[in-house]
Motif scaffolding. Structure first.
Motif, short mmCIF file in Angstrom:
data_model
loop_
_atom_site.label_atom_id
_atom_site.label_comp_id
_atom_site.label_asym_id
_atom_site.label_seq_id
_atom_site.Cartn_x
_atom_site.Cartn_y
_atom_site.Cartn_z
N THR A 1 12.17 15.89 -2.47
CA THR A 1 11.04 16.61 -1.88
C THR A 1 9.78 16.12 -2.59
N ILE A 2 8.71 15.84 -1.85
CA ILE A 2 7.44 15.48 -2.51
C ILE A 2 6.44 16.61 -2.32
N ILE A 3 5.89 17.10 -3.45
CA ILE A 3 4.83 18.13 -3.38
C ILE A 3 3.55 17.57 -3.97
N LYS B 1 0.24 12.15 5.00
CA LYS B 1 -0.53 11.78 3.81
C LYS B 1 0.22 10.80 2.92
N ALA B 2 1.55 10.94 2.81
CA ALA B 2 2.32 9.96 2.02
C ALA B 2 2.42 8.67 2.84
N PRO B 3 1.86 7.57 2.29
CA PRO B 3 1.85 6.33 3.08
C PRO B 3 3.24 5.95 3.62
N GLY B 4 4.29 6.23 2.81
CA GLY B 4 5.64 5.84 3.21
C GLY B 4 6.14 6.58 4.44
N MET B 5 5.58 7.75 4.70
CA MET B 5 6.07 8.56 5.81
C MET B 5 5.54 8.06 7.15
N LYS B 6 4.56 7.18 7.12
CA LYS B 6 4.02 6.70 8.40
C LYS B 6 4.80 5.48 8.91
N ALA C 1 9.19 2.82 -12.48
CA ALA C 1 8.76 2.95 -11.08
C ALA C 1 9.95 2.59 -10.22
N ALA C 2 10.30 3.49 -9.29
CA ALA C 2 11.48 3.20 -8.48
C ALA C 2 11.37 3.79 -7.08
N PRO C 3 11.29 2.94 -6.08
CA PRO C 3 11.47 3.41 -4.71
C PRO C 3 12.96 3.36 -4.41
N SER C 4 13.36 3.78 -3.23
CA SER C 4 14.77 3.65 -2.84
C SER C 4 15.15 2.17 -2.82
N ALA C 5 16.41 1.88 -3.21
CA ALA C 5 16.82 0.47 -3.41
C ALA C 5 17.39 -0.16 -2.13
N GLY D 1 -2.68 1.47 -4.93
CA GLY D 1 -4.14 1.57 -4.85
C GLY D 1 -4.66 3.00 -4.81
N MET D 2 -3.77 3.98 -4.88
CA MET D 2 -4.23 5.38 -4.82
C MET D 2 -4.66 5.89 -6.19
N ASP D 3 -5.50 6.95 -6.22
CA ASP D 3 -5.94 7.55 -7.48
C ASP D 3 -4.97 8.59 -7.98
N THR D 4 -3.91 8.80 -7.21
CA THR D 4 -2.91 9.79 -7.59
C THR D 4 -1.61 9.06 -7.93
N VAL D 5 -0.72 9.77 -8.61
CA VAL D 5 0.58 9.16 -8.95
C VAL D 5 1.70 10.17 -8.66
N ALA D 6 2.81 9.65 -8.19
CA ALA D 6 3.98 10.47 -7.90
C ALA D 6 4.92 10.40 -9.11
N VAL D 7 5.38 11.57 -9.59
CA VAL D 7 6.21 11.62 -10.81
C VAL D 7 7.46 12.46 -10.56
N VAL E 1 3.66 20.03 0.86
CA VAL E 1 4.86 19.21 0.92
C VAL E 1 4.60 17.99 1.80
N LEU E 2 4.71 16.81 1.20
CA LEU E 2 4.47 15.57 1.95
C LEU E 2 5.76 14.98 2.50
N ARG E 3 6.90 15.37 1.88
CA ARG E 3 8.19 14.92 2.38
C ARG E 3 9.19 16.03 2.13
N ASP F 1 0.84 -1.21 0.00
CA ASP F 1 0.00 0.00 0.00
C ASP F 1 0.87 1.26 0.00
N ASN F 2 2.18 1.06 -0.18
CA ASN F 2 3.09 2.21 -0.17
C ASN F 2 3.53 2.50 -1.60
N PRO F 3 2.92 3.53 -2.23
CA PRO F 3 3.09 3.74 -3.67
C PRO F 3 4.52 4.05 -4.11
N LEU F 4 4.78 3.81 -5.40
CA LEU F 4 6.11 3.99 -5.99
C LEU F 4 6.14 5.30 -6.78
N ILE F 5 7.31 5.90 -6.88
CA ILE F 5 7.46 7.11 -7.69
C ILE F 5 7.77 6.69 -9.13
N VAL F 6 7.05 7.30 -10.10
CA VAL F 6 7.29 7.00 -11.51
C VAL F 6 8.32 8.00 -12.05
P1 AMP Z 1 10.70 6.08 -1.91
O1 AMP Z 1 10.41 5.73 -3.30
O2 AMP Z 1 11.24 4.97 -1.11
O3 AMP Z 1 11.48 7.35 -1.81
O4 AMP Z 1 9.28 6.40 -1.32
C1 AMP Z 1 8.34 7.08 -2.09
C2 AMP Z 1 7.52 7.96 -1.18
O5 AMP Z 1 6.53 8.63 -1.97
C3 AMP Z 1 6.79 7.16 -0.13
O6 AMP Z 1 6.78 7.87 1.09
C4 AMP Z 1 5.39 7.10 -0.72
O7 AMP Z 1 4.42 6.89 0.27
C5 AMP Z 1 5.26 8.44 -1.40
N1 AMP Z 1 4.27 8.43 -2.49
C6 AMP Z 1 4.39 7.82 -3.68
N2 AMP Z 1 3.26 7.98 -4.41
C7 AMP Z 1 2.41 8.72 -3.66
C8 AMP Z 1 1.08 9.20 -3.85
N3 AMP Z 1 0.40 8.94 -4.96
N4 AMP Z 1 0.51 9.91 -2.84
C9 AMP Z 1 1.19 10.17 -1.70
N5 AMP Z 1 2.46 9.73 -1.47
C10 AMP Z 1 3.06 9.01 -2.42
#
Ligand code: AMP
Ligand code: MG
Length: 350
Positions: A184-186, A230-235, A142-146, A116-122, A195-197, A63-68
């Motif tokens: 930084t996430i906006i 709000k960013a699932p990963g931050m919890k 799609a890449a989270p931290s490795a 599962g979110m309706d939004t996408v991080a880019v 700013v979410l991160r 449930d922790n979304p990936l950045i595209v």
């Molecule tokens: P990482 O890729 O490990 O840097 O983590 C990505 C971060 O972006 C995590 O904290 C995610 O929860 C957050 N994130 C990615 N997509 C979304 C989204 N659609 N809405 C809110 N937060 C997001």
């Protein structure tokens, strides 16, 4: 699975290696690569199976979304339902660079990628290897931290290998990264950009470009868990070293005295103690290990060394970590956000 590790020139990566890496992404495999922030673990962003592989390799909750990651602004139009005017302004100012934007997602982006979110991080990363990998693969990546979920983010290829060897197809080793903390996430789907991160790009820099107020997600300022970020990963409890960690904050001489007093106590209990200090203060500590994060006046160096130092604490098998606090003027908020999480918000004020 054998993980292939290839060294690449970070400024001018070898064409053949990049082609191989690109083919692996296109075939649905995972490739770790350097970006300017931290190393990313890449897979085809538009293929749900690739997202599933990423979650499995990292042990990350799905449930922790990936950045595209994209290499061309026009790809924003593919992944976003519509591209807000603010996104264009921010891209002109900060892309390629350490800024991730959240927008409403298009149907092309599978919900596996967005948790599962309706939004996408880019994001468009500012690193020749990352950009070339996206281009050569012909995919959006799609890449989270490795890192393994819960461990400090990787700032060198060897950190990636420590966590993910045998679980992914390939690691591109482009040397140590430049910034050292995540983007930084906006969030542009909120009424006011939020700013979410916190990261290298500050709220002030964002609001200057947008010409409007940028707010902080109340959930990341809160010191307890009554307000959810709000960013699932931050919890999630992130960036956590194995040992207990305490931040001591205050005037320099008082901080040194307090840390030395606490160190003495812990050592009489038979605990091995590490102190995270600066170039200026390191010689004043009497701990088993004194780790120097850089010059206090050089906040970029502090950000760059933070995760590597947290990993060192794990390797040295210490029982307790005391850290100075780093409320530096520009990126102090981003640094302290990571440090406070590592310390589970345990701060002693002196
Ligand atoms: P990482 O890729 O490990 O840097 O983590 C990505 C971060 O972006 C995590 O904290 C995610 O929860 C957050 N994130 C990615 N997509 C979304 C989204 N659609 N809405 C809110 N937060 C997001
Ligand atoms: Mg991460």
């Amino acid at each position: 699975m054998d993980t292939i590790i290839e060294k690449v020139n970070p400024c001018q990566p070898d064409e053949k290696i990049m082609e191989q890496a690109g083919k692996r992404i296109a075939a649905g495999e995972l490739v770790a690569f350097p970006t300017e922030t931290v190393y990313g673990l890449g897979g085809d962003a538009l293929r749900p199976e690739a997202a599933a592989k990423i979650y499995a390799a990292k042990g990350r909750p799905s449930d922790n979304p990936l950045i595209v990651h994209i290499a061309d602004f026009s790809d924003m139009e593919r992944v976003a339902r519509e591209v807000p005017a603010q996104a264009k302004k921010l891209a002109d100012a900060f892309w390629p660079g350490p800024l991730t934007m959240i927008v409403w997602k298009s149907d092309e982006v599978p919900s596996a990628t967005t948790g599962g979110m309706d939004t996408v991080a880019v994001r468009m990363p500012n690193h020749p290897v990352a950009l070339e990998l996206i281009r050569k693969s012909g995919c959006l990546i799609a890449a989270p931290s490795a890192n393994t979920s819960g461990r400090p983010s990787p700032t060198e290829a060897k950190h990636v290998a420590e966590d993910l060897s045998g679980r992914i197809a390939m690691i591109l080793d482009g040397g140590p990264v430049g910034i050292g903390i995540e983007s930084t996430i906006i969030d542009l789907t909120e009424k006011k950009p939020m700013v979410l991160r916190p990261g290298y790009i500050t709220p002030k820099m964002l609001s200057d470009v947008l010409g409007q107020e940028v707010v902080m997600d109340p959930g990341i300022i809160a010191a307890d868990d009554t307000t959810k970020p709000k960013a699932p990963g931050m919890k999630y409890k992130h960036y956590a070293p194995k040992a207990d960690m305490v931040i001591v904050d205050g005037e320099e001489t008082a901080v040194i005295a307090k840390i030395n007093e606490l160190t003495k106590q812990r050592r009489t209990e038979g605990k091995k103690v590490a102190v995270i200090a600066t170039e200026e203060t390191r010689k004043h500590y009497h701990a088993d290990v004194v780790l120097c994060i850089g010059k206090r006046s050089d906040e970029d160096a502090i950000a760059q060394h933070l995760y590597q130092i947290l990993r060192e604490c794990d390797d040295l098998d210490v029982g307790e970590i005391y850290s100075e606090s780093f409320q530096t003027p520009r990126i102090g908020q981003a640094i302290m956000n990571r440090l406070l999480k590592a310390a589970g918000h345990t701060v002693i004020q002196v």
